[in-house]
Design a protein around this motif. Structure first.
Motif, PDB file in Angstrom:
ATOM      1  N   LEU B  47      36.705  35.405  48.778  1.00 12.25           N
ATOM      2  CA  LEU B  47      36.687  34.683  47.203  1.00 12.25           C
ATOM      3  C   LEU B  47      36.489  35.926  45.868  1.00 12.25           C
ATOM      4  CD1 LEU B  47      34.503  31.134  46.340  1.00 12.25           C
ATOM      5  CD2 LEU B  47      37.335  31.977  46.441  1.00 12.25           C
ATOM      6  N   THR B  48      35.365  36.533  46.597  1.00 17.00           N
ATOM      7  CA  THR B  48      35.454  38.033  45.590  1.00 17.00           C
ATOM      8  C   THR B  48      34.245  38.828  46.552  1.00 17.00           C
ATOM      9  OG1 THR B  48      32.693  37.430  45.216  1.00 17.00           O
ATOM     10  CG2 THR B  48      34.855  36.783  43.811  1.00 17.00           C
ATOM     11  N   ILE B  49      34.317  40.460  45.943  1.00 15.79           N
ATOM     12  CA  ILE B  49      33.421  41.109  47.236  1.00 15.79           C
ATOM     13  C   ILE B  49      32.957  42.648  45.499  1.00 15.79           C
ATOM     14  CG2 ILE B  49      35.277  42.463  47.504  1.00 15.79           C
ATOM     15  CD1 ILE B  49      34.565  44.189  49.967  1.00 15.79           C
ATOM     16  N   THR B  56      29.358  41.973  38.273  1.00 18.86           N
ATOM     17  CA  THR B  56      30.127  41.228  37.829  1.00 18.86           C
ATOM     18  C   THR B  56      31.869  41.533  38.087  1.00 18.86           C
ATOM     19  OG1 THR B  56      30.287  38.807  36.510  1.00 18.86           O
ATOM     20  CG2 THR B  56      31.268  40.980  35.677  1.00 18.86           C
ATOM     21  N   LYS B  57      31.876  39.405  38.897  1.00 17.36           N
ATOM     22  CA  LYS B  57      33.557  39.535  39.501  1.00 17.36           C
ATOM     23  C   LYS B  57      33.471  38.717  39.388  1.00 17.36           C
ATOM     24  CE  LYS B  57      35.485  43.524  41.888  1.00 17.36           C
ATOM     25  NZ  LYS B  57      35.175  43.495  43.108  1.00 17.36           N
ATOM     26  N   TYR B  62      36.296  31.442  39.380  1.00 13.23           N
ATOM     27  CA  TYR B  62      35.003  31.588  40.134  1.00 13.23           C
ATOM     28  C   TYR B  62      34.486  33.274  39.091  1.00 13.23           C
ATOM     29  CZ  TYR B  62      36.912  28.626  43.436  1.00 13.23           C
ATOM     30  OH  TYR B  62      36.877  26.793  43.804  1.00 13.23           O
ATOM     31  N   THR B  63      33.157  32.990  39.050  1.00 14.77           N
ATOM     32  CA  THR B  63      31.974  34.335  38.266  1.00 14.77           C
ATOM     33  C   THR B  63      31.043  34.681  39.218  1.00 14.77           C
ATOM     34  OG1 THR B  63      33.471  34.415  36.514  1.00 14.77           O
ATOM     35  CG2 THR B  63      31.558  35.932  36.833  1.00 14.77           C
ATOM     36  N   ALA B  64      31.121  35.869  40.099  1.00 21.26           N
ATOM     37  CA  ALA B  64      29.981  36.816  41.367  1.00 21.26           C
ATOM     38  C   ALA B  64      28.662  37.479  39.643  1.00 21.26           C
ATOM     39  CB  ALA B  64      30.543  36.602  42.595  1.00 21.26           C
ATOM     40  N   THR B  65      28.070  37.653  40.025  1.00 18.87           N
ATOM     41  CA  THR B  65      27.141  37.906  40.233  1.00 18.87           C
ATOM     42  C   THR B  65      25.886  38.742  40.792  1.00 18.87           C
ATOM     43  OG1 THR B  65      25.389  36.826  39.530  1.00 18.87           O
ATOM     44  CG2 THR B  65      27.303  37.198  37.686  1.00 18.87           C
ATOM     45  N   LEU B  66      26.030  40.825  40.478  1.00 17.26           N
ATOM     46  CA  LEU B  66      25.048  40.409  41.651  1.00 17.26           C
ATOM     47  C   LEU B  66      24.123  41.545  40.876  1.00 17.26           C
ATOM     48  CD1 LEU B  66      24.266  41.371  44.668  1.00 17.26           C
ATOM     49  CD2 LEU B  66      26.266  43.708  44.360  1.00 17.26           C
ATOM     50  N   GLN B  72      19.841  39.803  44.851  1.00 15.56           N
ATOM     51  CA  GLN B  72      20.212  38.541  44.235  1.00 15.56           C
ATOM     52  C   GLN B  72      21.609  38.290  44.195  1.00 15.56           C
ATOM     53  OE1 GLN B  72      17.238  37.090  41.547  1.00 15.56           O
ATOM     54  NE2 GLN B  72      16.155  36.325  42.818  1.00 15.56           N
ATOM     55  N   SER B  73      21.912  37.408  44.157  1.00  7.14           N
ATOM     56  CA  SER B  73      23.615  37.570  43.658  1.00  7.14           C
ATOM     57  C   SER B  73      23.864  35.144  42.971  1.00  7.14           C
ATOM     58  CB  SER B  73      24.799  37.029  45.114  1.00  7.14           C
ATOM     59  OG  SER B  73      25.929  37.272  44.753  1.00  7.14           O
ATOM     60  N   SER B  74      24.728  35.620  42.874  1.00  6.66           N
ATOM     61  CA  SER B  74      25.297  33.982  42.304  1.00  6.66           C
ATOM     62  C   SER B  74      26.752  33.902  42.465  1.00  6.66           C
ATOM     63  CB  SER B  74      24.668  33.429  40.714  1.00  6.66           C
ATOM     64  OG  SER B  74      24.948  34.739  39.793  1.00  6.66           O
ATOM     65  N   LEU B  75      26.853  32.170  42.409  1.00  5.98           N
ATOM     66  CA  LEU B  75      28.498  31.731  42.317  1.00  5.98           C
ATOM     67  C   LEU B  75      28.146  31.395  41.111  1.00  5.98           C
ATOM     68  CD1 LEU B  75      31.446  32.710  43.083  1.00  5.98           C
ATOM     69  CD2 LEU B  75      30.855  30.800  44.548  1.00  5.98           C
ATOM     70  N   HIS B  76      29.587  31.369  40.268  1.00  6.89           N
ATOM     71  CA  HIS B  76      29.730  30.678  39.014  1.00  6.89           C
ATOM     72  C   HIS B  76      30.654  29.717  39.028  1.00  6.89           C
ATOM     73  CE1 HIS B  76      28.173  28.964  35.117  1.00  6.89           C
ATOM     74  NE2 HIS B  76      29.004  29.394  34.599  1.00  6.89           N
ATOM     75  N   ILE B  77      31.006  28.486  38.715  1.00  5.45           N
ATOM     76  CA  ILE B  77      32.261  27.776  38.594  1.00  5.45           C
ATOM     77  C   ILE B  77      31.858  27.199  38.114  1.00  5.45           C
ATOM     78  CG2 ILE B  77      33.589  25.974  39.924  1.00  5.45           C
ATOM     79  CD1 ILE B  77      31.816  27.183  42.450  1.00  5.45           C
TER      80      ILE B  77
END
Lengths: 118, 116
Positions: B47-49, B56-57, B62-66, B72-77
């Motif tokens: 989905l993301t890298i 953030t990506k 889908y939005t991923a943060t790092l 820590q990372s999160s995936l927001h839908i």
């Protein structure tokens, strides 16, 4: 096709039988991985090839498991004398480069072979 | 030993709602972090890298943060759809370890169910 292809899709084996699982990676992909995935779990590393060289086989659970990629393309995972604990989905993945250091080289997974040992 | 922990283990939400999945890792030296989506009976799909310099990506809903400091990372839908029902797997890559056992560390995944 353009993706990673695995066969068979499903395999039922009687305990003690040998099985062979095939993986056709994306053409030109250097790296090839085998993973074992139990139900509800993430993939667990089994082994890694770079072209025809098996660089890491530390994840193979026993000497009953053997993998090869003789010409640097198609790979076969063989399990001898299958046991019930071998029941799992076996995933193959390939990538263009060496996955550990390459930003632009994601793993492309096949849909796996579901092995059931009865 | 490199580890990736994901939470929650499973999550059920109503269609149209938002959700956030978490990934904590202890992987060194860190190279990049990917989120994969795995539909039932299929292989995971990227989905993301993100590397350590990216916070953030986004990829559609889908939005991923790092946060490389807290690892820590999160995936927001956003505005979830029935097709979002799947397992979401966090995978962290260690720099210089090639593709072997130490190269990629997988989380166990979060199993997400979207209810109509």
């Amino acid at each position: 096709g353009a993706g990673v292809s695995q066969s068979p899709r499903y395999k039922v084996a009687k305990r003690g039988q040998d099985v062979a699982l095939r993986c056709d990676p994306i053409s030109g992909h250097v790296s090839l991985f085998w993973y074992q995935q139990a139900l509800g779990q993430g993939p667990e590393f089994l082994t890694y090839f770079q072209n025809e060289a098996q660089l890491d086989k530390s994840g193979l659970p026993s000497d009953r498991f053997f993998a090869e990629r003789p010409e640097g393309s198609v790979s076969t995972l063989k399990i001898q004398r299958t046991q019930q604990e071998d029941s799992a989905v076996y995933l193959c993945a390939s990538s263009l480069g060496t996955a550990g250091i390459s930003y632009n080289s994601p793993l492309h997974f096949g849909n796996g072979t579901r092995l059931t040992v009865t | 030993k490199n580890q990736v922990e994901q939470s929650p283990q499973s999550l059920i939400i109503l269609e149209g709602k938002n959700c956030t999945l978490q990934c904590n890792y202890t992987v060194s030296p860190f190279s990049n972090l990917r989120w994969y989506k795995q539909d039932t009976g299929r292989g995971p799909v990227s989905l993301t890298i993100m590397t350590f310099s990216e916070n953030t990506k986004s990829n559609g809903r889908y939005t991923a943060t790092l946060d490389a400091d807290t690892k820590q990372s999160s995936l927001h839908i956003t505005a979830s759809q029935l097709s979002d029902s799947a397992s979401y797997i966090c995978v962290v890559s260690a720099y210089g370890s090639g593709g072997g056992a130490d190269g990629l560390t997988f989380g166990k995944g979060t199993h997400l169910i979207i209810q109509p």
